[in-house]
Design a protein around this motif. Structure first.
Motif, PDB file in Angstrom:
ATOM      1  N   SER A  69      29.640  53.627  40.958  1.00  0.00           N
ATOM      2  CA  SER A  69      30.102  54.903  41.518  1.00  0.00           C
ATOM      3  C   SER A  69      30.338  54.842  43.024  1.00  0.00           C
ATOM      4  O   SER A  69      31.117  55.626  43.561  1.00  0.00           O
ATOM      5  CB  SER A  69      29.106  56.020  41.192  1.00  0.00           C
ATOM      6  OG  SER A  69      27.827  55.728  41.732  1.00  0.00           O
ATOM      7  N   THR A  72      34.033  51.027  46.794  1.00  0.00           N
ATOM      8  CA  THR A  72      35.217  51.514  47.509  1.00  0.00           C
ATOM      9  C   THR A  72      36.409  50.574  47.383  1.00  0.00           C
ATOM     10  O   THR A  72      37.531  50.958  47.683  1.00  0.00           O
ATOM     11  CB  THR A  72      34.912  51.736  48.998  1.00  0.00           C
ATOM     12  OG1 THR A  72      34.479  50.508  49.577  1.00  0.00           O
ATOM     13  CG2 THR A  72      33.841  52.802  49.177  1.00  0.00           C
ATOM     14  N   SER A  95      30.093  54.764  35.532  1.00  0.00           N
ATOM     15  CA  SER A  95      30.732  55.639  36.517  1.00  0.00           C
ATOM     16  C   SER A  95      31.588  54.880  37.534  1.00  0.00           C
ATOM     17  O   SER A  95      31.388  54.999  38.733  1.00  0.00           O
ATOM     18  CB  SER A  95      29.638  56.435  37.238  1.00  0.00           C
ATOM     19  OG  SER A  95      30.194  57.405  38.049  1.00  0.00           O
ATOM     20  N   ALA A  97      34.017  53.992  40.234  1.00  0.00           N
ATOM     21  CA  ALA A  97      34.820  54.714  41.218  1.00  0.00           C
ATOM     22  C   ALA A  97      36.290  54.352  41.017  1.00  0.00           C
ATOM     23  O   ALA A  97      36.621  53.347  40.398  1.00  0.00           O
ATOM     24  CB  ALA A  97      34.354  54.347  42.629  1.00  0.00           C
ATOM     25  N   SER A  98      37.174  55.158  41.553  1.00  0.00           N
ATOM     26  CA  SER A  98      38.604  54.991  41.284  1.00  0.00           C
ATOM     27  C   SER A  98      39.155  53.595  41.591  1.00  0.00           C
ATOM     28  O   SER A  98      40.008  53.125  40.837  1.00  0.00           O
ATOM     29  CB  SER A  98      39.419  56.069  41.978  1.00  0.00           C
ATOM     30  OG  SER A  98      39.233  56.033  43.359  1.00  0.00           O
ATOM     31  N   PRO A  99      38.711  52.893  42.654  1.00  0.00           N
ATOM     32  CA  PRO A  99      39.274  51.547  42.864  1.00  0.00           C
ATOM     33  C   PRO A  99      38.995  50.601  41.687  1.00  0.00           C
ATOM     34  O   PRO A  99      39.887  49.874  41.251  1.00  0.00           O
ATOM     35  CB  PRO A  99      38.579  51.055  44.139  1.00  0.00           C
ATOM     36  CG  PRO A  99      38.194  52.300  44.864  1.00  0.00           C
ATOM     37  CD  PRO A  99      37.838  53.281  43.777  1.00  0.00           C
ATOM     38  N   ALA A 101      38.073  51.602  38.552  1.00  0.00           N
ATOM     39  CA  ALA A 101      38.688  52.190  37.354  1.00  0.00           C
ATOM     40  C   ALA A 101      40.164  51.806  37.274  1.00  0.00           C
ATOM     41  O   ALA A 101      40.687  51.493  36.195  1.00  0.00           O
ATOM     42  CB  ALA A 101      38.522  53.704  37.370  1.00  0.00           C
ATOM     43  N   ARG A 102      40.832  51.785  38.416  1.00  0.00           N
ATOM     44  CA  ARG A 102      42.248  51.406  38.460  1.00  0.00           C
ATOM     45  C   ARG A 102      42.448  49.949  38.055  1.00  0.00           C
ATOM     46  O   ARG A 102      43.317  49.629  37.245  1.00  0.00           O
ATOM     47  CB  ARG A 102      42.804  51.662  39.854  1.00  0.00           C
ATOM     48  CG  ARG A 102      44.252  51.269  40.034  1.00  0.00           C
ATOM     49  CD  ARG A 102      44.743  51.687  41.423  1.00  0.00           C
ATOM     50  NE  ARG A 102      45.916  50.976  41.836  1.00  0.00           N
ATOM     51  CZ  ARG A 102      47.157  51.270  41.456  1.00  0.00           C
ATOM     52  NH1 ARG A 102      47.378  52.262  40.640  1.00  0.00           N
ATOM     53  NH2 ARG A 102      48.177  50.564  41.904  1.00  0.00           N
ATOM     54  N   ALA A 105      41.856  49.624  34.310  1.00  0.00           N
ATOM     55  CA  ALA A 105      42.961  50.176  33.521  1.00  0.00           C
ATOM     56  C   ALA A 105      44.213  49.309  33.594  1.00  0.00           C
ATOM     57  O   ALA A 105      44.866  49.057  32.578  1.00  0.00           O
ATOM     58  CB  ALA A 105      43.269  51.599  33.981  1.00  0.00           C
ATOM     59  N   ASP A 110      39.273  47.710  30.714  1.00  0.00           N
ATOM     60  CA  ASP A 110      38.524  48.886  30.289  1.00  0.00           C
ATOM     61  C   ASP A 110      38.406  48.963  28.769  1.00  0.00           C
ATOM     62  O   ASP A 110      37.575  49.688  28.235  1.00  0.00           O
ATOM     63  CB  ASP A 110      39.135  50.178  30.849  1.00  0.00           C
ATOM     64  CG  ASP A 110      40.585  50.375  30.453  1.00  0.00           C
ATOM     65  OD1 ASP A 110      41.245  49.422  29.965  1.00  0.00           O
ATOM     66  OD2 ASP A 110      41.091  51.505  30.656  1.00  0.00           O
TER      67      ASP A 110
END
Length: 125
Positions: A69, A72, A95, A97-99, A101-102, A105, A110
């Motif tokens: 989470s 960065t 959890s 974080a977006s970096p 998760a991107r 994906a 994922d």
């Protein structure tokens, strides 16, 4: 200002550093799981602490949870590390974080890694 006290300047404490400045890893047992928390930016130059924490977890616990989470930045080095340890133990990413998760994906990782919404979900099974 430190010169008035006559002391040397100390390096920043990574536990109080603002997110994104100094990458750091904490690790602890939580129930039957080894939880590795990452904060900051991780790449080829900073991933060794994460690798060591995951190695410890694999040796000592049946489940290793990465609390991502506070991440960065994550590059392919981090992705490869997670996939490597996924083959060695039950590894859950909590959890992200977006970096991260991107990256997960975009690469389809994922669908390979066990990604959970929270650390509690990851520990619970």
């Amino acid at each position: 200002m430190n010169s008035a006290s006559g002391g040397e300047e100390r390096p920043p404490d990574p536990t109080t550093a603002p997110t994104g400045s100094l990458p750091h890893v904490t690790q602890e047992a939580q129930g039957d799981a080894w939880v590795v928390t990452v904060v900051g930016a991780f790449d080829l130059n900073s991933v060794s602490a994460l690798s060591a924490a995951l190695e410890t977890g694999v040796r000592t616990h049946s489940t290793v949870v990465v609390d991502a989470s506070g991440l960065t930045f994550a590059d392919s080095t981090v992705l490869n590390l997670l996939l490597h340890f996924h083959r060695k133990a039950v590894l859950r990413v909590a959890s992200p974080a977006s970096p991260l998760a991107r990256v997960l994906a975009l690469t389809g990782a994922d669908r390979v890694l066990d990604v959970r919404a929270t650390v509690a979900d990851s520990i619970g099974g």
